[in-house]
Design an enzyme around this catalytic site. Structure first.
Site, PDB file in Angstrom:
ATOM      1  N   SER A   1       0.862  -1.186   0.000  1.00 54.61           N
ATOM      2  CA  SER A   1       0.000   0.000   0.000  1.00 54.61           C
ATOM      3  C   SER A   1       0.893   1.230   0.000  1.00 54.61           C
ATOM      4  CB  SER A   1      -0.842  -0.004   1.290  1.00 54.61           C
ATOM      5  OG  SER A   1      -1.477   1.238   1.503  1.00 54.61           O
TER       6      SER A   1
ATOM      7  N   TYR B   1      -1.587  -1.156  10.681  1.00 60.01           N
ATOM      8  CA  TYR B   1      -1.792  -1.435   9.245  1.00 60.01           C
ATOM      9  C   TYR B   1      -0.521  -1.106   8.466  1.00 60.01           C
ATOM     10  CZ  TYR B   1      -3.867  -1.270   4.550  1.00 60.01           C
ATOM     11  OH  TYR B   1      -4.146  -1.489   3.210  1.00 60.01           O
TER      12      TYR B   1
HETATM   13  P1  NDP Z   1     -11.951  -5.306   0.148  1.00 59.57           P
HETATM   14  O1  NDP Z   1     -12.361  -5.237   1.571  1.00 59.57           O
HETATM   15  O2  NDP Z   1     -12.959  -4.993  -0.904  1.00 59.57           O
HETATM   16  O3  NDP Z   1     -11.344  -6.751  -0.176  1.00 59.57           O
HETATM   17  C1  NDP Z   1     -10.587  -7.461   0.756  1.00 59.57           C
HETATM   18  C2  NDP Z   1     -10.589  -8.923   0.346  1.00 59.57           C
HETATM   19  O4  NDP Z   1      -9.769  -9.660   1.266  1.00 59.57           O
HETATM   20  C3  NDP Z   1     -11.984  -9.537   0.388  1.00 59.57           C
HETATM   21  O5  NDP Z   1     -12.166 -10.318  -0.777  1.00 59.57           O
HETATM   22  C4  NDP Z   1     -11.945 -10.437   1.605  1.00 59.57           C
HETATM   23  O6  NDP Z   1     -12.756 -11.589   1.393  1.00 59.57           O
HETATM   24  C5  NDP Z   1     -10.468 -10.833   1.618  1.00 59.57           C
HETATM   25  N1  NDP Z   1     -10.053 -11.318   2.923  1.00 59.57           N
HETATM   26  C6  NDP Z   1     -10.015 -10.640   4.094  1.00 59.57           C
HETATM   27  N2  NDP Z   1      -9.618 -11.454   5.082  1.00 59.57           N
HETATM   28  C7  NDP Z   1      -9.405 -12.675   4.531  1.00 59.57           C
HETATM   29  C8  NDP Z   1      -8.990 -13.929   5.041  1.00 59.57           C
HETATM   30  N3  NDP Z   1      -8.724 -14.107   6.340  1.00 59.57           N
HETATM   31  N4  NDP Z   1      -8.870 -14.975   4.183  1.00 59.57           N
HETATM   32  C9  NDP Z   1      -9.169 -14.823   2.870  1.00 59.57           C
HETATM   33  N5  NDP Z   1      -9.546 -13.639   2.328  1.00 59.57           N
HETATM   34  C10 NDP Z   1      -9.675 -12.590   3.156  1.00 59.57           C
HETATM   35  O7  NDP Z   1     -10.696  -4.340   0.031  1.00 59.57           O
HETATM   36  P2  NDP Z   1      -9.645  -4.029  -1.149  1.00 59.57           P
HETATM   37  O8  NDP Z   1     -10.024  -4.639  -2.420  1.00 59.57           O
HETATM   38  O9  NDP Z   1      -9.413  -2.586  -1.074  1.00 59.57           O
HETATM   39  O10 NDP Z   1      -8.349  -4.729  -0.552  1.00 59.57           O
HETATM   40  C11 NDP Z   1      -7.479  -5.567  -1.285  1.00 59.57           C
HETATM   41  C12 NDP Z   1      -6.057  -5.320  -0.830  1.00 59.57           C
HETATM   42  O11 NDP Z   1      -5.659  -4.022  -1.241  1.00 59.57           O
HETATM   43  C13 NDP Z   1      -5.824  -5.380   0.681  1.00 59.57           C
HETATM   44  O12 NDP Z   1      -4.621  -6.073   0.934  1.00 59.57           O
HETATM   45  C14 NDP Z   1      -5.689  -3.919   1.061  1.00 59.57           C
HETATM   46  O13 NDP Z   1      -4.924  -3.758   2.225  1.00 59.57           O
HETATM   47  C15 NDP Z   1      -5.001  -3.381  -0.169  1.00 59.57           C
HETATM   48  N6  NDP Z   1      -5.083  -1.946  -0.363  1.00 59.57           N
HETATM   49  C16 NDP Z   1      -6.288  -1.326  -0.508  1.00 59.57           C
HETATM   50  C17 NDP Z   1      -6.351   0.042  -0.669  1.00 59.57           C
HETATM   51  C18 NDP Z   1      -7.657   0.774  -0.765  1.00 59.57           C
HETATM   52  O14 NDP Z   1      -7.644   2.015  -0.712  1.00 59.57           O
HETATM   53  N7  NDP Z   1      -8.780   0.091  -0.940  1.00 59.57           N
HETATM   54  C19 NDP Z   1      -5.131   0.855  -0.733  1.00 59.57           C
HETATM   55  C20 NDP Z   1      -3.922   0.096  -0.604  1.00 59.57           C
HETATM   56  C21 NDP Z   1      -3.915  -1.243  -0.432  1.00 59.57           C
HETATM   57  P3  NDP Z   1     -13.605 -12.370   2.506  1.00 59.57           P
HETATM   58  O15 NDP Z   1     -14.051 -11.366   3.521  1.00 59.57           O
HETATM   59  O16 NDP Z   1     -14.725 -12.956   1.699  1.00 59.57           O
HETATM   60  O17 NDP Z   1     -12.700 -13.417   3.044  1.00 59.57           O
END
Ligand code: NDP
Length: 249
Positions: free
Chosen positions: A142, A156
């Site tokens: 990130s 984080y």
């Molecule tokens: P979302 O919350 O939309 O997606 C997060 C995903 O992670 C979901 O599909 C969730 O699925 C999955 N997840 C969470 N915990 C688990 C687990 N224990 N096992 C398996 N899957 C898991 O957020 P984003 O798309 O934004 O996030 C994606 C990545 O991008 C993350 O790593 C985030 O830190 C990073 N990021 C996001 C930014 C933003 O501004 N949005 C900026 C920088 C980085 P489920 O709950 O179904 O398991």
């Protein structure tokens, strides 16, 4: 260019946001995508959409914290498809709170999912990629893995700094030796469900206000960056993708 048609990818966190958008984009490029997350209903719906558009997908319900479940999912994908070419370590959580709130449960969840989840999936795919002598691992850090943000993001940021450091070391260890590329993705603000885990009402209000203040990236913008790096010629390793909204400072 690397022809992506027929390649096999595992995408963790494919049930929403960046992971779901990337699954759709890779599938449209002919990649067979393994869709991993905990919410199986969301994965099934995404699979249906991919198949409806003429692509191929496999639902792999898993919690990335559970190393055995991750290994089982990877084994299932390889058994069904014969290989694994791309791992997108994308699953992550960002519950924002200040340190003196001592929300240690949320700290541990971030360490477990954002760091150990990346290690678990990497360990599960590496033996296959080493045997193939090819592969591409994407790790999601990130902007918070490059710079520490103000109150609320300390743990984080710590987890995302770990992902950045791990990516750089991994790239150095597996590039020449095993012909595996490693890309560290560092997005700025992306419009996804990520803020929804924040339980501190004031922090949640700030997150929503920021979302209203600038034009965030869409998840598809990061998916496009992933596609760019994956499709680069085999001798080109796009080591970092630092992608920000134009309006983000
Ligand atoms: P979302 O919350 O939309 O997606 C997060 C995903 O992670 C979901 O599909 C969730 O699925 C999955 N997840 C969470 N915990 C688990 C687990 N224990 N096992 C398996 N899957 C898991 O957020 P984003 O798309 O934004 O996030 C994606 C990545 O991008 C993350 O790593 C985030 O830190 C990073 N990021 C996001 C930014 C933003 O501004 N949005 C900026 C920088 C980085 P489920 O709950 O179904 O398991």
């Amino acid at each position: 260019m690397t022809d992506l048609a027929g390649k096999i990818a595992l995408i963790t966190g494919a049930s929403s946001g960046i992971g779901a958008a990337t699954a759709l984009k890779l599938a449209a490029a002919g990649v067979k995508v393994g869709l991993a997350a905990r919410r199986a209903d969301r994965l099934e719906a995404l699979k249906e959409e991919i198949v409806h558009r003429g692509g191929e997908a496999l639902v792999l319900e898993m919690d990335v914290v559970d190393a055995e479940a991750v290994q089982a999912g990877v084994d299932q994908l390889v058994e069904a498809s014969g290989a694994i070419d791309i791992l997108f370590n994308n699953a992550g959580v960002m519950p924002v709170s200040e340190i003196d709130e001592l929300k240690t449960g949320e700290w541990n969840a971030m360490v477990d999912i954002n760091i150990k989840g990346v290690l678990n999936a990497t360990a599960a795919v590496l033996p296959y990629m080493i045997r193939q002598h090819s592969g591409h691992i994407f790790n999601t850090s990130s902007i918070a893995g490059r710079k520490v943000f103000g109150p609320g993001y300390t743990v984080y940021s710590a987890t995302k700094f770990a992902v950045s450091a791990f990516s750089e070391g991994l790239r150095m260890e597996v590039g020449k030796k095993h012909n595996i590329r490693v890309t560290c993705i560092q997005p700025g603000a992306v419009a996804t469900e990520l803020p929804e885990q924040t339980t501190n009402p004031e922090k949640r209000r700030q997150l929503d206000a920021y979302r209203a203040a600038i034009r965030f990236l869409d998840p598809e913008d990061i998916a496009g960056a992933v596609l760019f790096a994956a499709a680069a010629p085999a001798h080109v390793n796009v080591a970092e993708l630092f992608v920000l909204p134009t309006e983000q400072a």
